[in-house]
Design a protein around this motif. Sequence first.
Motif, PDB file in Angstrom:
ATOM      1  N   ARG A 183     -10.556   3.768   6.572  1.00  0.00           N
ATOM      2  CA  ARG A 183      -9.884   3.508   5.342  1.00  0.00           C
ATOM      3  C   ARG A 183      -8.395   2.808   5.818  1.00  0.00           C
ATOM      4  O   ARG A 183      -8.179   1.740   5.215  1.00  0.00           O
ATOM      5  CB  ARG A 183      -9.773   4.538   4.351  1.00  0.00           C
ATOM      6  CG  ARG A 183      -9.098   4.428   3.243  1.00  0.00           C
ATOM      7  CD  ARG A 183      -8.582   5.544   2.461  1.00  0.00           C
ATOM      8  NE  ARG A 183      -7.940   6.705   3.006  1.00  0.00           N
ATOM      9  CZ  ARG A 183      -6.754   6.666   3.168  1.00  0.00           C
ATOM     10  NH1 ARG A 183      -6.059   5.772   2.885  1.00  0.00           N
ATOM     11  NH2 ARG A 183      -6.187   7.676   3.987  1.00  0.00           N
ATOM     12  N   ILE A 184      -7.910   3.672   6.801  1.00  0.00           N
ATOM     13  CA  ILE A 184      -6.734   2.983   7.231  1.00  0.00           C
ATOM     14  C   ILE A 184      -6.718   2.011   8.254  1.00  0.00           C
ATOM     15  O   ILE A 184      -5.752   1.376   8.463  1.00  0.00           O
ATOM     16  CB  ILE A 184      -5.562   4.013   7.674  1.00  0.00           C
ATOM     17  CG1 ILE A 184      -6.245   5.052   8.967  1.00  0.00           C
ATOM     18  CG2 ILE A 184      -5.369   5.208   6.552  1.00  0.00           C
ATOM     19  CD1 ILE A 184      -5.286   5.775   9.632  1.00  0.00           C
TER      20      ILE A 184
ATOM     21  N   GLU B 150      -6.063  -4.613   4.773  1.00  0.00           N
ATOM     22  CA  GLU B 150      -5.039  -4.250   3.849  1.00  0.00           C
ATOM     23  C   GLU B 150      -4.037  -3.219   4.116  1.00  0.00           C
ATOM     24  O   GLU B 150      -2.868  -3.319   4.087  1.00  0.00           O
ATOM     25  CB  GLU B 150      -5.605  -4.190   2.394  1.00  0.00           C
ATOM     26  CG  GLU B 150      -6.317  -5.058   1.802  1.00  0.00           C
ATOM     27  CD  GLU B 150      -7.843  -5.186   2.491  1.00  0.00           C
ATOM     28  OE1 GLU B 150      -8.462  -4.218   2.866  1.00  0.00           O
ATOM     29  OE2 GLU B 150      -8.308  -6.457   2.244  1.00  0.00           O
ATOM     30  N   SER B 151      -4.812  -2.069   4.518  1.00  0.00           N
ATOM     31  CA  SER B 151      -3.861  -0.788   4.894  1.00  0.00           C
ATOM     32  C   SER B 151      -3.191  -1.518   6.523  1.00  0.00           C
ATOM     33  O   SER B 151      -1.921  -0.939   6.342  1.00  0.00           O
ATOM     34  CB  SER B 151      -4.921   0.193   5.572  1.00  0.00           C
ATOM     35  OG  SER B 151      -5.376   0.543   4.172  1.00  0.00           O
ATOM     36  N   LEU B 152      -4.006  -2.067   7.196  1.00  0.00           N
ATOM     37  CA  LEU B 152      -2.903  -2.573   8.423  1.00  0.00           C
ATOM     38  C   LEU B 152      -1.790  -3.485   8.171  1.00  0.00           C
ATOM     39  O   LEU B 152      -0.588  -3.229   8.677  1.00  0.00           O
ATOM     40  CB  LEU B 152      -4.004  -3.139   9.647  1.00  0.00           C
ATOM     41  CG  LEU B 152      -4.956  -2.148  10.143  1.00  0.00           C
ATOM     42  CD1 LEU B 152      -6.160  -3.201  10.826  1.00  0.00           C
ATOM     43  CD2 LEU B 152      -4.248  -1.272  11.060  1.00  0.00           C
ATOM     44  N   ASP B 153      -2.224  -4.361   7.274  1.00  0.00           N
ATOM     45  CA  ASP B 153      -0.859  -5.359   6.780  1.00  0.00           C
ATOM     46  C   ASP B 153       0.106  -4.530   6.016  1.00  0.00           C
ATOM     47  O   ASP B 153       1.636  -4.688   6.095  1.00  0.00           O
ATOM     48  CB  ASP B 153      -1.410  -6.303   5.677  1.00  0.00           C
ATOM     49  CG  ASP B 153      -2.166  -7.355   6.131  1.00  0.00           C
ATOM     50  OD1 ASP B 153      -2.182  -7.522   7.675  1.00  0.00           O
ATOM     51  OD2 ASP B 153      -2.894  -7.880   5.407  1.00  0.00           O
ATOM     52  N   GLU B 154      -0.007  -3.482   5.389  1.00  0.00           N
ATOM     53  CA  GLU B 154       0.741  -2.682   4.617  1.00  0.00           C
ATOM     54  C   GLU B 154       1.670  -1.844   5.572  1.00  0.00           C
ATOM     55  O   GLU B 154       2.653  -1.502   5.411  1.00  0.00           O
ATOM     56  CB  GLU B 154      -0.059  -1.562   3.678  1.00  0.00           C
ATOM     57  CG  GLU B 154       1.015  -0.681   2.769  1.00  0.00           C
ATOM     58  CD  GLU B 154       0.117   0.107   1.812  1.00  0.00           C
ATOM     59  OE1 GLU B 154      -0.870  -0.213   1.520  1.00  0.00           O
ATOM     60  OE2 GLU B 154       0.637   1.346   1.589  1.00  0.00           O
ATOM     61  N   ALA B 155       0.922  -1.211   6.583  1.00  0.00           N
ATOM     62  CA  ALA B 155       1.613  -0.233   7.544  1.00  0.00           C
ATOM     63  C   ALA B 155       2.572  -1.426   8.481  1.00  0.00           C
ATOM     64  O   ALA B 155       3.800  -1.003   8.561  1.00  0.00           O
ATOM     65  CB  ALA B 155       0.501   0.322   8.305  1.00  0.00           C
TER      66      ALA B 155
ATOM     67  N   SER C 297      -8.428  -0.746   7.558  1.00  0.00           N
ATOM     68  CA  SER C 297      -8.875  -1.849   6.600  1.00  0.00           C
ATOM     69  C   SER C 297      -7.739  -2.998   6.790  1.00  0.00           C
ATOM     70  O   SER C 297      -6.809  -2.659   7.140  1.00  0.00           O
ATOM     71  CB  SER C 297      -9.070  -1.526   5.081  1.00  0.00           C
ATOM     72  OG  SER C 297      -7.803  -1.296   4.738  1.00  0.00           O
TER      73      SER C 297
ATOM     74  N   GLU D 253     -12.297   8.727   7.020  1.00  0.00           N
ATOM     75  CA  GLU D 253     -10.860   8.635   6.646  1.00  0.00           C
ATOM     76  C   GLU D 253      -9.976   7.900   7.485  1.00  0.00           C
ATOM     77  O   GLU D 253      -9.107   7.503   7.238  1.00  0.00           O
ATOM     78  CB  GLU D 253     -10.343  10.139   6.578  1.00  0.00           C
ATOM     79  CG  GLU D 253     -10.201  10.688   8.052  1.00  0.00           C
ATOM     80  CD  GLU D 253     -11.496  11.735   8.276  1.00  0.00           C
ATOM     81  OE1 GLU D 253     -12.502  11.467   7.885  1.00  0.00           O
ATOM     82  OE2 GLU D 253     -10.822  12.610   8.930  1.00  0.00           O
TER      83      GLU D 253
END
Length: 142
Positions: free
Chosen positions: A127-128, A132-137, A130, A124
């Motif tokens: 997933r955060i 993409e997730s790091l860019d989004e955060a 990745s 879990e």
Amino acid sequence: MCDKPCVFCDIISGKSPARVIMENELAMVILDIHPFSSGHCLAIPKRHVPWWHQMTEEENAALFTLAHRAANKLMKIFGSDFICMYARGKRIPHTHIFLIPSHEGDVLDRFYNAMEKFQEAPKELSRIASPESLDEAAEKLK
Ligand SMILES: [Zn+2]
């Protein structure tokens, strides 16, 4: 002061004893009675503030000024490798910053080494982590 019983408010008001190391108008550094190492201190604001991020800028400056001063004193007196600092505050809901003289291989060093290995293991969390997730955060925080 606060309405509910609070061990740190009792110390600040003088109702309960503590080994006070230093203080200023808005904050205080006391010795922890359940130390991880010799010299383990807690920096606390004098006002009852449950979470550290709820302090005013003035309280924040006062608290971290004392924490910085205490950390340098701890380094000098206890010859530590570094001073571990953290704030969780879930058990006692009055902001307290842990200032722990630390040495390689001591209890806290082994705990954090284990936690860092754990941090990279669970699916879990991967997933955060990745891109993409790091860019989004990062985008949300800017
Ligand atoms: Zn309190």
